[in-house]
Design an enzyme around this catalytic site. Structure first.
Site, short mmCIF file in Angstrom:
data_model
loop_
_atom_site.label_atom_id
_atom_site.label_comp_id
_atom_site.label_asym_id
_atom_site.label_seq_id
_atom_site.Cartn_x
_atom_site.Cartn_y
_atom_site.Cartn_z
N CYS A 1 0.56 2.77 5.75
CA CYS A 1 1.24 1.44 6.13
C CYS A 1 0.91 0.70 4.89
O CYS A 1 0.38 0.75 4.25
CB CYS A 1 0.46 0.60 7.52
SG CYS A 1 -1.15 0.25 7.06
N CYS B 1 0.59 -1.29 -0.08
CA CYS B 1 -0.08 -0.06 -0.06
C CYS B 1 0.93 1.29 -0.04
O CYS B 1 0.29 2.13 -0.25
CB CYS B 1 -0.89 0.14 1.20
SG CYS B 1 -1.98 -1.52 1.25
N HIS C 1 -9.79 2.15 -1.51
CA HIS C 1 -8.29 1.85 -1.20
C HIS C 1 -7.68 0.90 -2.22
O HIS C 1 -7.76 -0.56 -1.98
CB HIS C 1 -8.29 1.25 0.22
CG HIS C 1 -6.79 0.80 0.47
ND1 HIS C 1 -5.76 1.44 0.14
CD2 HIS C 1 -6.41 -0.07 1.30
CE1 HIS C 1 -4.61 0.97 0.62
NE2 HIS C 1 -5.03 -0.03 1.54
#
Length: 407
Positions: free
Chosen positions: A391, A93, A361
């Site tokens: 993160c 990510c 996301h």
């Protein structure tokens, strides 16, 4: 203006599509090409003026449907010259913020003046995987098909939702706290959207999908937000993958989208007559014990602030990616050293327009998304300093501190 100071001159993203939604059949490489064209067009920069492109992606199986080198493919599809230098990277990510960090470092080192950071993923196109030994034949027995999206885990490690939930409880962050944060994220996004903060021309661009027959499909807004969410609905959802706290409601979806951020040396931007959106004061990477994924954004913010010689109380706004609701809550507790009043103050200026739980996301694109969301909101407020942190799988982190000047 110090030597080789780095500024953001353009930043844009596609609307984020939900799992199985409007963008489900569009290769992430094609979405990346769209944002590359848009981010350059907005400031009248030609492809040949960009010296290097760094491209983050995390759903490797989806990119592999187009073989490899997605950065190379996307830049060529966007009309960049054949001699353009690009590199593809995967830091889960963190990937698009890592892309920004590599461009930032190259400019700070004086090697280049203009870099492009891109992130793109289409989780709806993530393929099922047949084990490699099938290629060489099986005489007897069943063949198992793997789904890389299931549990979002890594072999030999816990599912990330298990680690996040367990660590949240260790920091005193309950399931109820996480549901409450998720609800607030949805409500803050709904309010921001109604106020025109997520409009075309700022962080959002319009996506047009040509059809074989009839007019193109047009996507102009994020598909994932759920403004009808209630705390009661969230509280009734079951936890997932064995996590003690994480549910489908206090986590984002499996989404699709692309982001692009154009950065330059401040001297180059000034020479071109471009007004920067923001100055980058620091860009850092971190990593820690793999199960501490919920805590790494807090530690990353501490490092980013230290590198920028900025105190937390000087920060006007914070963006922490909501990989799960646990992340901003645990990170705020770390940053406040457990002081309830300080933690409350930190959370009041964190993700003020909602976060990934509402927006979505698309993992490889999200780092750049939180950065541009931060920059545009600081700009609306007349300037200030902000920090963004995200993160990545097995407790990696990337963080950026920016300064936005008033009009």
């Amino acid at each position: 203006m110090k030597k080789n100071d780095v500024v953001v001159v353009s930043a844009v993203r596609t609307p984020f599509g939900r799992f199985g939604g409007t963008l489900k059949d569009i290769p992430s490489i094609d979405l990346a090409a769209m944002v590359i064209r848009e981010v350059l067009q907005r400031v009248s920069i030609k492809g040949e003026e960009v010296e290097e492109t760094y491209y983050g992606t995390a759903v490797i199986g989806e990119a592999a449907l187009e073989t490899d080198v997605p950065a190379r493919q996307a830049t060529l599809k966007a009309g960049m010259p054949a001699d353009h230098i690009s590199v593809t990277l995967d830091r889960a990510c963190c990937s698009s913020l890592t892309a920004l960090r590599l461009g930032y470092r190259a400019i700070k080192a004086g090697e280049i003046d203009v870099a492009l950071a891109v992130g793109a993923d289409n989780m709806s196109r993530a393929p099922y995987v047949i084990p490699p030994d099938v290629r060489w034949g099986k005489r007897l027995g069943n063949i198992q098909i793997w789904d890389g999206l299931f549990e979002l885990g890594y072999k030999g490690f816990n599912p990330v939702s298990v680690d996040a939930g367990e660590v949240a409880l260790e920091y005193g962050i309950t399931r109820e706290d996480q549901d409450r944060w998720a609800y607030q994220s949805q409500m803050k996004y709904a309010k921001a959207f109604s106020e025109g903060k997520f409009k075309l021309g700022e962080e959002l661009m319009k996506v047009e999908i040509p059809m074989k027959k009839g007019p193109p499909i047009v996507l102009e807004k994020d598909e994932f937000p759920k403004p009808d969410t209630t705390l009661e609905k969230l509280s009734k959802l079951p936890t997932v993958y064995g996590s003690p706290t994480v549910t489908a409601g206090n986590a984002p979806g499996l989404d699709t989208g692309a982001t692009a951020v154009l950065i330059m040396s401040e001297k180059k931007a000034k020479g071109k007559g471009l007004k920067p959106l923001a100055k980058i004061l620091s860009s850092v990477a971190t990593a820690i014990t793999p199960r501490l994924i919920a805590a790494i954004p807090g530690f990353t913010i501490q490092k980013a602030l230290a590198n920028a010689s900025v105190a937390l109380n000087q920060i006007d706004l914070i963006e922490i990616n909501e990989a799960f609701a646990a992340m901003p809550l645990v990170s705020a507790k770390i940053l406040s050293n457990g002081d309830p009043e300080k933690m409350k103050s930190i959370l009041e200026k964190t993700n003020v327009n909602g976060g990934a739980i509402a927006i979505g996301h698309p993992v490889g694109a999200s780092g750049a998304r939180i950065l541009m969301t931060l920059i545009y909101e600081l700009k609306r407020r007349g300037g200030g300093m902000g920090v963004a942190s995200i993160c990545g799988g097995l407790a990696q982190g990337d963080g950026v501190v920016v300064q936005v000047n008033g009009e």
